[in-house]
Write a protein that holds these residues in place. Structure first.
Motif, short mmCIF file in Angstrom:
data_model
loop_
_atom_site.label_atom_id
_atom_site.label_comp_id
_atom_site.label_asym_id
_atom_site.label_seq_id
_atom_site.Cartn_x
_atom_site.Cartn_y
_atom_site.Cartn_z
N TYR A 115 0.83 -1.20 0.00
CA TYR A 115 0.00 0.00 0.00
C TYR A 115 0.87 1.26 0.00
O TYR A 115 0.62 2.20 -0.75
N ILE A 116 1.89 1.26 0.85
CA ILE A 116 2.78 2.43 0.93
C ILE A 116 3.52 2.64 -0.38
O ILE A 116 3.61 3.77 -0.88
N LEU B 264 -6.86 -0.66 1.09
CA LEU B 264 -7.02 -0.22 2.47
C LEU B 264 -5.95 0.82 2.78
O LEU B 264 -4.83 0.73 2.31
N SER B 265 -6.30 1.79 3.58
CA SER B 265 -5.37 2.89 3.87
C SER B 265 -4.48 2.56 5.05
O SER B 265 -4.61 1.52 5.69
N LEU B 266 -3.59 3.49 5.37
CA LEU B 266 -2.74 3.33 6.54
C LEU B 266 -3.56 3.32 7.83
O LEU B 266 -3.09 2.82 8.85
N TRP B 267 -4.77 3.87 7.79
CA TRP B 267 -5.65 3.83 8.96
C TRP B 267 -6.02 2.39 9.30
O TRP B 267 -6.40 2.09 10.43
N TYR B 268 -5.93 1.51 8.32
CA TYR B 268 -6.12 0.07 8.56
C TYR B 268 -4.79 -0.60 8.91
O TYR B 268 -4.68 -1.33 9.88
N HIS B 269 -3.78 -0.35 8.07
CA HIS B 269 -2.53 -1.11 8.16
C HIS B 269 -1.76 -0.87 9.46
O HIS B 269 -1.28 -1.83 10.07
N GLY C 236 0.22 1.93 -3.47
CA GLY C 236 -1.18 2.32 -3.31
C GLY C 236 -2.15 1.19 -3.60
O GLY C 236 -3.31 1.43 -3.85
N THR C 237 -1.65 -0.06 -3.58
CA THR C 237 -2.51 -1.20 -3.87
C THR C 237 -3.01 -1.85 -2.59
O THR C 237 -2.43 -1.68 -1.52
#
Length: 133
Positions: free
Chosen positions: A88-89, A96-101, A92-93
């Motif tokens: 994701y970082i 889910l955002s960093l608020w999840y990870h 961007g795949t």
């Protein structure tokens, strides 16, 4: 009482995750590290393990083993959770955002403890309270 509630919540979470691993494996295949051999089989097997663990938490003879194995499982899948966050970082795949990870990665040790506690492998930190009741 606390242990029973936590056991029920953990069993439901693992049961739901297991069903998703078995019947909707694509998202899990996407976060599986490349070094994992036979990824589709591994995803199916992990789903079956989650389902078995969830059921095992409610079979008194299996409860200790279910708790210990679900804790070990939580440790073993941590690399996939890290890969999911890194993907994701970096790209961007993953949807889910960093608020999840970030909370997910930080919460992993709690999940390990939770499985051990739900399976009666450990009593900490409630041992004194439960023995007095």
């Amino acid at each position: 009482m606390i242990r029973n509630i936590l056991r029920a919540l953990l069993a439901l979470a693992y049961l739901a995750a297991g069903i998703l691993h078995v019947f909707v494996p694509a998202p899990f295949l996407g976060i599986t590290p490349a070094w994992v051999p036979f990824a589709p089989f591994v995803i199916m097997a992990t789903g079956l393990c989650e389902i078995a663990g969830a059921i095992g938490l409610y079979v008194p003879r299996l409860r200790w083993w279910a708790g210990a194995m679900l804790a070990a499982y939580a440790v073993c899948v941590y690399p996939a959770n890290v890969k999911h966050a890194v993907d994701y970082i970096a790209h961007g795949t993953g949807g889910l955002s960093l608020w999840y990870h970030i909370p997910r990665l930080a919460f992993q040790p709690v999940i390990v403890w939770w499985a051990l506690f739900a399976g009666r492998v450990i009593d900490w930190p409630f041992a004194n309270r439960e023995t007095r009741a």
